[in-house]
Motif scaffolding. Structure first.
Motif, PDB file in Angstrom:
ATOM      1  N   PRO A 158       3.502  -6.706  -9.855  1.00 35.05           N
ATOM      2  CA  PRO A 158       2.923  -5.492  -9.264  1.00 35.05           C
ATOM      3  C   PRO A 158       3.802  -4.273  -9.527  1.00 35.05           C
ATOM      4  CG  PRO A 158       3.960  -6.851  -7.582  1.00 35.05           C
ATOM      5  CD  PRO A 158       4.023  -7.642  -8.845  1.00 35.05           C
ATOM      6  N   GLN A 159       3.192  -3.097  -9.413  1.00 35.53           N
ATOM      7  CA  GLN A 159       3.949  -1.841  -9.439  1.00 35.53           C
ATOM      8  C   GLN A 159       4.883  -1.824  -8.232  1.00 35.53           C
ATOM      9  OE1 GLN A 159       3.762   0.635 -11.725  1.00 35.53           O
ATOM     10  NE2 GLN A 159       2.318  -0.579 -12.932  1.00 35.53           N
ATOM     11  N   ALA A 160       6.135  -1.719  -8.475  1.00 36.10           N
ATOM     12  CA  ALA A 160       7.083  -1.689  -7.360  1.00 36.10           C
ATOM     13  C   ALA A 160       8.413  -1.205  -7.904  1.00 36.10           C
ATOM     14  CB  ALA A 160       7.246  -3.074  -6.748  1.00 36.10           C
ATOM     15  N   PRO A 161       9.294  -0.751  -7.001  1.00 38.28           N
ATOM     16  CA  PRO A 161      10.605  -0.306  -7.481  1.00 38.28           C
ATOM     17  C   PRO A 161      11.331  -1.455  -8.170  1.00 38.28           C
ATOM     18  CG  PRO A 161      10.329   0.109  -5.106  1.00 38.28           C
ATOM     19  CD  PRO A 161       9.162  -0.680  -5.543  1.00 38.28           C
ATOM     20  N   ARG A 173       0.829  -1.213   0.000  1.00 41.79           N
ATOM     21  CA  ARG A 173       0.000   0.000   0.000  1.00 41.79           C
ATOM     22  C   ARG A 173       0.864   1.264   0.000  1.00 41.79           C
ATOM     23  NH1 ARG A 173      -2.488  -3.210   3.512  1.00 41.79           N
ATOM     24  NH2 ARG A 173      -1.537  -2.119   5.264  1.00 41.79           N
ATOM     25  N   THR A 174       1.932   1.221   0.806  1.00 40.84           N
ATOM     26  CA  THR A 174       2.747   2.434   0.973  1.00 40.84           C
ATOM     27  C   THR A 174       4.015   2.422   0.137  1.00 40.84           C
ATOM     28  OG1 THR A 174       4.029   1.474   2.764  1.00 40.84           O
ATOM     29  CG2 THR A 174       1.971   2.561   3.378  1.00 40.84           C
ATOM     30  N   GLY A 175       4.418   1.252  -0.317  1.00 43.98           N
ATOM     31  CA  GLY A 175       5.701   1.163  -1.013  1.00 43.98           C
ATOM     32  C   GLY A 175       6.886   1.293  -0.061  1.00 43.98           C
ATOM     33  N   GLU A 176       6.628   1.387   1.236  1.00 44.51           N
ATOM     34  CA  GLU A 176       7.687   1.501   2.246  1.00 44.51           C
ATOM     35  C   GLU A 176       8.048   0.116   2.789  1.00 44.51           C
ATOM     36  OE1 GLU A 176       9.215   4.427   3.352  1.00 44.51           O
ATOM     37  OE2 GLU A 176       8.168   5.138   1.537  1.00 44.51           O
ATOM     38  N   PRO A 177       9.267  -0.021   3.323  1.00 46.58           N
ATOM     39  CA  PRO A 177       9.624  -1.298   3.965  1.00 46.58           C
ATOM     40  C   PRO A 177       8.595  -1.661   5.037  1.00 46.58           C
ATOM     41  CG  PRO A 177      11.584   0.036   3.705  1.00 46.58           C
ATOM     42  CD  PRO A 177      10.433   0.900   3.275  1.00 46.58           C
ATOM     43  N   GLY A 230      12.804 -17.233 -14.440  1.00 49.26           N
ATOM     44  CA  GLY A 230      11.979 -16.179 -13.856  1.00 49.26           C
ATOM     45  C   GLY A 230      12.668 -14.819 -13.932  1.00 49.26           C
ATOM     46  N   GLN A 231      12.028 -13.823 -13.318  1.00 50.98           N
ATOM     47  CA  GLN A 231      12.536 -12.448 -13.338  1.00 50.98           C
ATOM     48  C   GLN A 231      12.830 -12.028 -11.898  1.00 50.98           C
ATOM     49  OE1 GLN A 231      10.265 -10.044 -16.012  1.00 50.98           O
ATOM     50  NE2 GLN A 231      10.688  -8.147 -14.881  1.00 50.98           N
ATOM     51  N   TYR A 232      13.888 -11.249 -11.714  1.00 52.62           N
ATOM     52  CA  TYR A 232      14.228 -10.778 -10.363  1.00 52.62           C
ATOM     53  C   TYR A 232      13.485  -9.471 -10.133  1.00 52.62           C
ATOM     54  CZ  TYR A 232      17.251  -9.967  -6.253  1.00 52.62           C
ATOM     55  OH  TYR A 232      17.725  -9.776  -4.981  1.00 52.62           O
ATOM     56  N   ALA A 233      12.459  -9.498  -9.299  1.00 52.12           N
ATOM     57  CA  ALA A 233      11.580  -8.339  -9.147  1.00 52.12           C
ATOM     58  C   ALA A 233      10.822  -8.425  -7.833  1.00 52.12           C
ATOM     59  CB  ALA A 233      10.582  -8.297 -10.316  1.00 52.12           C
ATOM     60  N   TYR A 234      10.191  -7.358  -7.437  1.00 49.99           N
ATOM     61  CA  TYR A 234       9.290  -7.402  -6.289  1.00 49.99           C
ATOM     62  C   TYR A 234       7.979  -8.055  -6.709  1.00 49.99           C
ATOM     63  CZ  TYR A 234      11.808  -4.639  -2.789  1.00 49.99           C
ATOM     64  OH  TYR A 234      12.696  -4.211  -1.838  1.00 49.99           O
ATOM     65  N   ASP A 235       7.541  -9.029  -5.928  1.00 47.95           N
ATOM     66  CA  ASP A 235       6.255  -9.677  -6.246  1.00 47.95           C
ATOM     67  C   ASP A 235       5.607 -10.131  -4.942  1.00 47.95           C
ATOM     68  OD1 ASP A 235       4.110 -10.692  -7.657  1.00 47.95           O
ATOM     69  OD2 ASP A 235       5.211 -12.347  -8.587  1.00 47.95           O
ATOM     70  N   TYR A 236       4.319 -10.429  -5.046  1.00 48.76           N
ATOM     71  CA  TYR A 236       3.620 -10.966  -3.889  1.00 48.76           C
ATOM     72  C   TYR A 236       4.016 -12.421  -3.650  1.00 48.76           C
ATOM     73  CZ  TYR A 236       0.487  -6.942  -4.136  1.00 48.76           C
ATOM     74  OH  TYR A 236      -0.025  -5.679  -4.153  1.00 48.76           O
ATOM     75  N   GLY A 237       4.008 -12.812  -2.390  1.00 40.06           N
ATOM     76  CA  GLY A 237       4.324 -14.198  -2.053  1.00 40.06           C
ATOM     77  C   GLY A 237       3.149 -15.131  -2.276  1.00 40.06           C
ATOM     78  N   ASP A 238       1.949 -14.587  -2.368  1.00 40.45           N
ATOM     79  CA  ASP A 238       0.762 -15.445  -2.522  1.00 40.45           C
ATOM     80  C   ASP A 238      -0.010 -15.048  -3.766  1.00 40.45           C
ATOM     81  OD1 ASP A 238      -0.109 -12.976  -1.581  1.00 40.45           O
ATOM     82  OD2 ASP A 238      -1.900 -13.869  -0.697  1.00 40.45           O
ATOM     83  N   LEU A 244       5.362  -7.215  -0.478  1.00 37.95           N
ATOM     84  CA  LEU A 244       6.089  -7.450  -1.727  1.00 37.95           C
ATOM     85  C   LEU A 244       7.491  -7.926  -1.375  1.00 37.95           C
ATOM     86  CD1 LEU A 244       5.001  -4.267  -3.692  1.00 37.95           C
ATOM     87  CD2 LEU A 244       4.254  -6.623  -4.069  1.00 37.95           C
ATOM     88  N   LEU A 245       7.880  -9.046  -1.989  1.00 40.59           N
ATOM     89  CA  LEU A 245       9.178  -9.633  -1.662  1.00 40.59           C
ATOM     90  C   LEU A 245      10.110  -9.512  -2.860  1.00 40.59           C
ATOM     91  CD1 LEU A 245       7.687 -12.837  -0.019  1.00 40.59           C
ATOM     92  CD2 LEU A 245       8.727 -10.913   1.204  1.00 40.59           C
TER      93      LEU A 245
END
Lengths: 455, 455
Positions: B450-453, B37-41, B304-312, B319-320
């Motif tokens: 997902p949208q993520a850095p 939601r926040t994009g923060e850690p 696969g791709q190295y990126a932030y994604d959901y675990g489920d 986002l992991l």
């Protein structure tokens, strides 16, 4: 608990170098097996069609220590010496002053104690130039063990698996095939015995008796093929004594001596394997009690008769001096398939008859109750056969609590229950029956005893 | 062979006292998980609804050595230290100069390495006053491990088991129930997530993603209940490092050092468990190679791709930063159920990305071919997941033969296949498909990131 060890391990350098042969120390000479046609003791030649001479010699040897061949010890190393566990958590749950130890044979690749003799039998047959072994299996423990052993010595293995188990326990069959064995549902059309049964009843579910007849016929009619048996015979119990020899050393290493040795008893190899080395001490005056545990559904020692009887249903084997329920006795379908034999090892029978072994029978309900208690405290899920020993150990521990006695109990946890979870499922769902056998049915089966000298 | 040991055992006095935390030694700082939601850690508080604080602290700790609580070590003693085997027979069959060692985790009561973390997680939850744990399970390895662990600490355990497995693998369910767990077929009517799926499709066979959603919801909506995960997270991999710590000591005791460490890789706990203690040496300049083996049907690291994604699947988790095939990726129904995860541990992903870990993917045909070769020479029937490591070890050993190199290979034989014999049956009957995943399907699933850095 952290100050007391849970597992007592032995390094491979402590792997026994010899099997212990109780024939050397029996207080009274054993009764011989008899040829049913002549009434005379069987000769080695009578057995040579289906067994190699090395095993026939072991069957009658009175040497106290029989060397374990190095190639057999090399294979034992894959899982032996097996761990001896102190059941700290079970003891605490029972609040008993007794110390409970269990020897865990489920670490073998086949999941039970059976490979101890399978490996030896495969070795001696290979050495005798045999190309293939034939055997029967019910629930699949023995068939798995022999498949593993044959594979490791480059022998072919043909397993006649009781048809109802073949279909109900496909995973045991897959395990045997993974080790390269050929598995036939019995009755099969590969033998006269099988064809005769199929002719009378094409839908026959099979039985261990029929499967034995098929395997023996297969071996007897092929020069390059022998037969292998997973219990009952002297040489089978001999090979299993590695269990008791290791356990004695493990107990001694923590300053313990067994007061009671407890094992399930079907054909006797489980009991003989752990108990015979302790009986050697008993013959020397040590106070050690041996307890055989059987199902009330097949109460061979507790309700059978000590007499000469056939080892198989068809009456093809020599007459064996043993406790028997009569070879026509068909026990109800309890889940401990390994304990459904109508007879018992001649050695175990004699020692029981002479008071060196005690026996007790349990219905399967209390057996599974104890198995679940064990699994919830010790982790390991026991095989239904092994759970009989667990039940008796729990009751002995509770009796110790009652009397305030800190006895040392040793039980043979001969296998895991990974292929028997259907039985646990039935118990947990309340679908398990306490199958007792009515006395009149036992009496009726005992009327079939063959003509033979009294014991 | 008799002059060389087959099993290298460690006494309980050598049971590790600490877990090894690779976070202390990472060459580069780890990327944090992000709040979607926040994009923060994510903060510890974000996780406190479903995890106890002790585990949240372990998730981010940079202490190199984390003490293993004594009650956890006491339970480890039921099967640990596990044996390290030298695969003499497999080596001889391959004619390789390589020395192959395998660490056998199948001796745990649940039959795999999973209890190493299940016991720790149950302990910390019990200590935090939690009464019940909820989790999901596919094939049943993790559910079994957590059932065992909860039972030993007096916690209730609720397992959401993927419905198709619930019906296809009733024996795994019976095992969990034997240890006192309550098992629900998922989707169930006990959660909003389950009810929503059932409303849309009353016949839904379920999926691991749905089961995770049910277990997390159960934990989040009950104060006395937490959630437990069997892989992926840092603390899970931390607990598994007992495997590698013991293996290093065992190898050292026979004067050996691993050149290659090989493990199957699904979520990463199997690989991290054996390899992280060896990577610590690599960071110090030692030449040790780490090889992650995955199925070509779910080639997370290799394709696969190295990126932030959901675990489920539902997108409920943080986002992991990980290698991912996209959370909507549904791998084909291969038998190695434990290797069908769309993502991978953040730690394993980072180390792979930075070149400290190599990866290789195999179709299941060659994997089962190697598993059978292994079973026929070493006896043990490997779990399909573990068989991936066996395949890679066999290929490494053959490469050594080609090059005349006597390298030391260490593989993590993480479990036995006693509950997977259906897969062996399919292979032996020629019914096993080599399921590869088409690149366009992977590309399609990766469009869902997902949208993520960027990482």
């Amino acid at each position: 608990m952290s100050d007391v060890r849970t597992k007592i391990l032995l390094d491979e350098s402590h792997l026994p170098t010899h099997w212990y042969n109780i024939l050397a120390d029996l207080p009274n000479p054993p009764k011989p097996p008899l040829n049913p046609r002549t009434g005379e003791p069987v000769s080695p030649d009578d057995l040579a069609a289906i067994f190699p001479m090395a095993l026939i010699e072991q069957e009658v040897s009175t040497e106290r220590w029989i060397p374990i061949p190095e190639p057999v010890r090399d294979i034992y190393r894959l899982w032996r010496p097996t761990p001896l566990y102190r059941a700290h958590r079970l003891e605490a749950a029972l609040g008993t002053p007794a110390r409970i130890y269990y020897k865990y044979e489920g670490v073998s690749p086949a999941g039970s104690h059976k490979p101890n003799t399978a490996v030896a039998q495969a070795f001696y047959n290979k050495q005798a130039g045999i190309r293939r072994l034939a055997t029967e299996t019910g629930a699949g423990q023995w068939g798995s063990a022999l498949s593993l052993a044959c594979n490791l010595f480059g022998l072919e293995c043909t397993v006649y698996m009781v048809k109802v188990s073949y279909h109900q326990k496909p995973y045991r069959r897959s395990m045997m095939e993974t080790w390269g064995a050929t598995v036939h549902a019995s009755p099969s059309d590969r033998t006269q015995a099988g064809r005769a049964v199929l002719k009378a009843d094409p839908e026959s579910p099979g039985s261990l008796g029929i499967a034995i007849s098929e395997a023996v016929e297969d071996a007897a009619t092929h020069d390059d093929t022998n037969y292998a048996l997973g219990s009952v015979l002297n040489h089978v119990l001999l090979h299993q004594t590695v269990i008791g020899l290791e356990a004695k050393e493990q107990l001694a290493s923590v300053g313990e001596k067994a007061d009671v040795v407890i094992a399930p008893c079907g054909g006797g190899s489980n009991l003989g394997g752990i108990a015979f080395p302790f009986l050697a001490d008993r013959f020397q005056g040590e106070e050690v009690q041996v307890l055989a545990v059987e199902p009330s559904a097949c109460p061979t020692l507790t309700r059978g008769q000590y007499a000469y009887d056939y080892g198989d249903v068809a009456g093809l084997t020599p007459l064996l001096p043993m406790y028997t329920l009569g070879r026509s006795f068909v026990p109800p379908g309890i889940h401990a398939g390994g304990l459904r034999y109508h007879g018992d090892s001649a050695l175990v029978s004699q020692l029981y008859h002479e008071g060196h072994i005690q026996a007790r029978a349990y219905p399967q309900g209390p057996v599974f109750e104890a198995a679940i208690l064990f699994a919830r405290h010790e982790g390991i899920v026991p095989a239904p056969e092994s759970a009989h020993a667990v039940r008796a150990a729990v009751d002995e521990a509770l009796a110790c609590k009652e009397r305030g006695e800190a006895r040392t109990l040793l039980l043979n946890l001969s296998g895991h229950g990974h292929f028997d979870m259907g039985a646990y499922d039935a118990y947990l769902a309340g679908r398990l029956e306490d199958l007792e056998y009515p006395q009149e049915a036992i009496d009726r089966a005992l009327e079939d005893l063959p003509q033979a000298p009294a014991i």
